[in-house]
Design an enzyme around this catalytic site. Structure first.
Site, PDB file in Angstrom:
ATOM      1  N   LYS A  23      15.119  20.697 -19.734  1.00  0.00           N
ATOM      2  CA  LYS A  23      14.692  21.911 -19.035  1.00  0.00           C
ATOM      3  C   LYS A  23      15.542  22.126 -17.786  1.00  0.00           C
ATOM      4  O   LYS A  23      16.102  23.189 -17.572  1.00  0.00           O
ATOM      5  CB  LYS A  23      13.223  21.808 -18.608  1.00  0.00           C
ATOM      6  CG  LYS A  23      12.228  21.567 -19.702  1.00  0.00           C
ATOM      7  CD  LYS A  23      10.810  21.534 -19.119  1.00  0.00           C
ATOM      8  CE  LYS A  23       9.987  20.463 -19.777  1.00  0.00           C
ATOM      9  NZ  LYS A  23       8.643  20.353 -19.208  1.00  0.00           N
ATOM     10  N   ILE A  55      12.372  12.012 -17.827  1.00  0.00           N
ATOM     11  CA  ILE A  55      13.822  11.951 -17.629  1.00  0.00           C
ATOM     12  C   ILE A  55      14.268  12.969 -16.578  1.00  0.00           C
ATOM     13  O   ILE A  55      14.874  12.625 -15.575  1.00  0.00           O
ATOM     14  CB  ILE A  55      14.567  12.216 -18.948  1.00  0.00           C
ATOM     15  CG1 ILE A  55      14.159  11.185 -20.002  1.00  0.00           C
ATOM     16  CG2 ILE A  55      16.080  12.182 -18.722  1.00  0.00           C
ATOM     17  CD1 ILE A  55      14.448   9.756 -19.621  1.00  0.00           C
ATOM     18  N   LYS A  75      18.662  11.949  -2.441  1.00  0.00           N
ATOM     19  CA  LYS A  75      20.015  11.637  -1.986  1.00  0.00           C
ATOM     20  C   LYS A  75      20.526  12.699  -1.023  1.00  0.00           C
ATOM     21  O   LYS A  75      21.201  12.379  -0.024  1.00  0.00           O
ATOM     22  CB  LYS A  75      20.954  11.520  -3.190  1.00  0.00           C
ATOM     23  CG  LYS A  75      22.400  11.228  -2.793  1.00  0.00           C
ATOM     24  CD  LYS A  75      23.274  10.928  -3.988  1.00  0.00           C
ATOM     25  CE  LYS A  75      24.691  10.585  -3.535  1.00  0.00           C
ATOM     26  NZ  LYS A  75      25.549  10.148  -4.658  1.00  0.00           N
ATOM     27  N   HIS A 130     -13.004 -21.904   3.093  1.00  0.00           N
ATOM     28  CA  HIS A 130     -11.567 -22.166   3.171  1.00  0.00           C
ATOM     29  C   HIS A 130     -10.975 -22.402   1.784  1.00  0.00           C
ATOM     30  O   HIS A 130     -10.246 -23.366   1.563  1.00  0.00           O
ATOM     31  CB  HIS A 130     -11.279 -23.328   4.105  1.00  0.00           C
ATOM     32  CG  HIS A 130     -11.599 -23.031   5.538  1.00  0.00           C
ATOM     33  ND1 HIS A 130     -11.088 -21.944   6.222  1.00  0.00           N
ATOM     34  CD2 HIS A 130     -12.416 -23.674   6.429  1.00  0.00           C
ATOM     35  CE1 HIS A 130     -11.552 -21.934   7.460  1.00  0.00           C
ATOM     36  NE2 HIS A 130     -12.365 -22.961   7.607  1.00  0.00           N
ATOM     37  N   ARG A 151      -6.245  -6.403  10.156  1.00  0.00           N
ATOM     38  CA  ARG A 151      -6.197  -6.673  11.600  1.00  0.00           C
ATOM     39  C   ARG A 151      -5.127  -7.704  11.930  1.00  0.00           C
ATOM     40  O   ARG A 151      -4.404  -7.575  12.906  1.00  0.00           O
ATOM     41  CB  ARG A 151      -7.557  -7.167  12.090  1.00  0.00           C
ATOM     42  CG  ARG A 151      -8.619  -6.079  12.175  1.00  0.00           C
ATOM     43  CD  ARG A 151      -9.887  -6.624  12.798  1.00  0.00           C
ATOM     44  NE  ARG A 151     -10.449  -7.704  11.984  1.00  0.00           N
ATOM     45  CZ  ARG A 151     -11.367  -8.563  12.408  1.00  0.00           C
ATOM     46  NH1 ARG A 151     -11.803  -8.488  13.650  1.00  0.00           N
ATOM     47  NH2 ARG A 151     -11.846  -9.497  11.616  1.00  0.00           N
TER      48      ARG A 151
END
Length: 579
Positions: A110, A170, A181, A328, A262
């Protein structure tokens, strides 16, 4: 409007069409968009500033198109996007009127045309570029708005290979990368969250060149990251089709920032949490995708502890409601309803009683829905150390909550973090080391997957064997060197993270205290020594059955020690190191 433009395209050459569009509206847009498209960078063929919109996710698209048109941009679009913009009452030019070439190959081609990419990629400050677009009557494209075919969603839906490949975009990535760019001259948008900020930016006649450059660079970064993440998922899918389970020669993992924390493990360490957007995590399960229903924001350490607790409790079958308490990252308390007369409330109490000092300030995890009755018990249960102090927890996590259960639990503390998460199925894991990453399959072995082979003269009783399976399920989640002492459905004590195994044994036995007699013990790895060491110490303390992987040169010594004390010894054939 779109149909009329298409008819006009048949009779009028593109050069004339471009000129006629400009002449009809040039006076109307002059001054309105002067800052958006400075005159020195105006299209050499006299075209209005152009915005090319081609999106799969059409959220906010028509409002953006209307805003850009109001600012004087000619809106160019493709397929369904063009139809939706036209239906919203916004003038739109189909892309085939720009290219003088119809969409073809079922929409695969397209925008892949010099009239599009020349307009995007031309540097306005390079004379040869300006001369080239003038020679070929190409109008500049000043804004590119593209998001990509829903490849990830297509794969997750279970579509076949051909359908998935057809949803690999694509033209979209080509336009995005081209615009990014050339970002000093082209704004590129891949996220609907940026639509309104761009309109505000373009409407601000007092914006500085510095602010403009900053926005362009940020949009360009987001565009490249968008394409990189998209391509990562495509590559992951294709490797899954051909890789036969082998590690991919190259790998990238797309991640999305969920929150800035934090701090990290310590206040001087900045930290953040990301969601894994790879196909392997398409279910959105695990602690990283948990819903925070209540309480303070999660910290870095909270995530680590919650992961340890939830991965452990998720190893228990849902047919046996279970509770795990972690401190822990080590499970200091574990109990299942099967070991507590089928009572999950008692299982919670026993999980806490395994080590109430460590459980205080820990994380509580369940593998079952949390009800109002369970929530009341968690809210009111007193510490076994004094039978007065209410237990304090950082986090409660479960796969679901009843409505009443959630409300009751919220009443325990305004700071209590209440998490809901789907259990994560075993997958591969990544771990960073300096200059690289380690990849491995998750340790998904469960007691149901292996055979417990008796090595001793004494045979374990059925109840002892069940207790050994429970202890072995727990020891997998304890940091090496790891030892668990248990009875059926209940952890009595664990020793973790010691440089030598015998010290882990001593710690686990100390935690089990007067409940050691008649208990069982599991080790995450073999016993290098037996006499006067781990095995004999456990036997002398009152342990009646032991499970370890086996594989030591001195395995027979462990058998001999157990035979001397009349203790059952089984081997699993599998190690459970956890570092």
């Amino acid at each position: 409007m779109a149909a009329a433009s298409a008819v006009a395209a048949v009779a009028i050459p593109r050069a004339m069409r471009a000129g006629s569009r400009v002449s009809s509206s040039r006076s109307a847009r002059r001054g309105v968009v002067a800052s958006a498209s400075p005159s020195k960078y105006a299209s050499p063929n006299g075209a209005k500033p152009r915005a090319l919109i081609s999106v799969s996710d059409k959220t906010g698209m028509t409002d953006l198109a209307a805003g850009l048109a109001k600012l004087g941009y000619e809106v160019i679009s493709t397929g369904g996007s063009a139809k939706a913009i036209d239906a919203a009452g916004v003038d739109v030019t189909p892309v085939d009127e720009v290219t003088d070439f119809p969409e073809m190959l079922d929409g695969r081609v397209k925008t892949l045309h010099p009239a599009v990419h020349g307009g995007i990629l031309a540097r306005r400050d390079v004379d040869s570029h300006v001369a080239a677009v003038k020679e070929h009557d190409i109008g500049y494209v000043d804004v590119v708005v593209v998001n990509l075919y829903p490849f990830r969603e297509t794969v997750a839906s279970g579509a076949d290979f051909a359908s998935c490949v057809e949803n690999i975009d694509i033209g979209g990535p080509a336009m995005i990368r081209a615009a990014a760019k050339n970002h000093p001259f082209v704004y590129v948008l891949v996220d609907a969250e940026d639509y309104q900020p761009l309109l505000d930016h373009l409407s601000d006649e007092n914006r500085s060149d510095e602010d403009d450059a900053k926005m362009r660079k940020k949009l360009a970064w987001k565009a490249y990251q968008h394409c990189a993440s998209y391509d990562s998922v495509v590559a992951e899918y294709l490797w899954g089709e051909i890789g036969e389970g082998a590690p991919a020669p190259e790998r990238s993992v797309p991640m999305t920032l969920m929150d800035t924390l934090r701090y990290g493990e310590n206040p001087h360490q900045p930290a953040a949490v990301y969601a894994d957007a790879s196909l392997a995590e398409a279910e959105g399960a695990g602690v990283g995708r948990a819903i925070l229903h209540h309480g303070k924001e999660m910290s870095y350490n909270n995530y680590l502890d919650a992961e340890a607790a939830y991965s452990c409790v998720s190893d228990f079958p849902t047919s046996d409601p279970s509770c795990v308490v972690v401190k822990h990252t080590n499970p200091c308390g574990v109990a299942s309803a099967s070991g507590c007369d089928g009572d999950i409330l008692e299982a919670y109490r026993q999980a806490v009683r395994a080590d109430p000092i460590s459980a205080f300030g820990g994380i509580v995890a369940f593998n079952c829905e949390l009800t109002a009755e369970m929530a009341k018990e968690i809210r009111e249960f007193r510490s076994p150390t004094d039978d007065e102090t209410r237990m304090f927890y950082e986090i409660v996590i479960a796969p679901s909550y009843t409505e009443e259960g959630l409300e009751v639990l919220k009443g325990k503390s305004k700071n209590l973090r209440i998490l809901e998460a789907k259990p994560r199925l075993p997958s591969t894991t990544l771990r960073q080391v300096g200059g690289g990453w380690l990849q491995q399959a998750s340790d998904s072995l469960l007691p149901e997957d292996i055979e417990f082979e008796v090595q001793s003269e004494t045979q374990p009783t059925p109840e002892q064997l069940e207790a050994l399976k429970f202890a072995w399920r727990c020891v997998k989640h304890v940091k090496s060197n790891a030892i668990t002492v248990a009875t059926k459905g209940r952890l009595l004590g664990m020793g973790s993270g010691q440089p030598n195994r015998v010290n882990s044994v001593r710690i686990a036995l100390e935690k089990a205290a007067d409940e050691v007699e008649g208990s069982v013990l599991a080790s995450d790895a073999f016993f290098p020594f037996a006499w006067g060491d781990s095995v004999e110490i456990a036997c002398q303390a009152g342990v009646k059955a032991i499970a370890h992987p086996g594989g030591s040169m001195r395995d027979q010594e462990a058998v001999d020690v157990c035979n001397k004390y009349g203790v059952a010894l089984v081997t699993t054939g599998h190690r459970h190191f956890r570092h």
